[in-house]
Write a protein that holds these residues in place. Sequence first.
Motif, PDB file in Angstrom:
ATOM      1  N   GLU A   1       0.817  -1.207   0.000  1.00  0.00           N
ATOM      2  CA  GLU A   1       0.000   0.000   0.000  1.00  0.00           C
ATOM      3  C   GLU A   1       0.856   1.264   0.000  1.00  0.00           C
TER       4      GLU A   1
ATOM      5  N   SER B   1      -6.471  -0.623   2.379  1.00  0.00           N
ATOM      6  CA  SER B   1      -7.186  -0.061   3.523  1.00  0.00           C
ATOM      7  C   SER B   1      -6.646   1.320   3.871  1.00  0.00           C
ATOM      8  N   GLY B   2      -5.341   1.522   3.687  1.00  0.00           N
ATOM      9  CA  GLY B   2      -4.739   2.806   3.999  1.00  0.00           C
ATOM     10  C   GLY B   2      -4.859   3.827   2.883  1.00  0.00           C
TER      11      GLY B   2
ATOM     12  N   GLY C   1      -9.784   4.028   5.651  1.00  0.00           N
ATOM     13  CA  GLY C   1      -9.946   2.785   6.389  1.00  0.00           C
ATOM     14  C   GLY C   1     -11.178   1.988   6.041  1.00  0.00           C
TER      15      GLY C   1
END
Length: 239
Positions: free
Chosen positions: A26, A53-54, A121
């Motif tokens: 990521e 997610s980040g 998130g």
Amino acid sequence: TDDLRMVARPEDAVEGAGFIQESVPERLPIKQDLYGRIEPALSRDAIVASSASGLMLSEMQTGWQDPARFVLGHPFNPPHLIPLVEVMGNDRTAPGAVDAAEAFYRDIGKETIRVQREVPGHVANRLQAAVWREAIHLVASGVASVADVDTAMRAGPGLRWAAMGPTMLFHLGAGPGGLAEFCTRYTDSFNRWWDDLGTLHLDEAIAVQLVEGISEATGGATPEALSAKRDALIAAYQI
């Protein structure tokens, strides 16, 4: 397995594929470089789903000439055991691309949720971040040890949450009156608890306290052994 093929170039990996699960680190430059390499090699109707997610979808779209078939497809860890995948598109996503991604995930036994608005998130990580923040607050303020806070979750609400989500469980918690009755009974209690929840940021001192607590709790067990135990327990769940 004969179905697994290793290649040296990402362009070769996507050739002829209808669905590509992208799970590179990521870091936006790494993802952007990858997208620039694979986009010319993609089939016209191929969907690329990014596990992130980040990073947010709009950030990753900057690596594409045309991100119409590019969606968020974020599995939850460990992905070989946990069925959840968060899926999202936006106004630059082609109609039907998100539906097609969800259909693919469901065909392989996953359970999807649709993220309707971009937030850092996404959904599941924000939920666990909120719980962990209060878990850390309870430790840092001397309410309970790291091990006991984890036990409270594991042997308490965690078992119920594996069966149903928190809102559905509270709907069942007040009997025939359902969620309306639950809110009538417990509004004052929850507002009092929420007002008292901790607000903090993870720093070096807190990290040291948590690491010491985990060291005491594990009794010398290695992460590999603990991961194997985790996987065996998850595999035994009836989801």
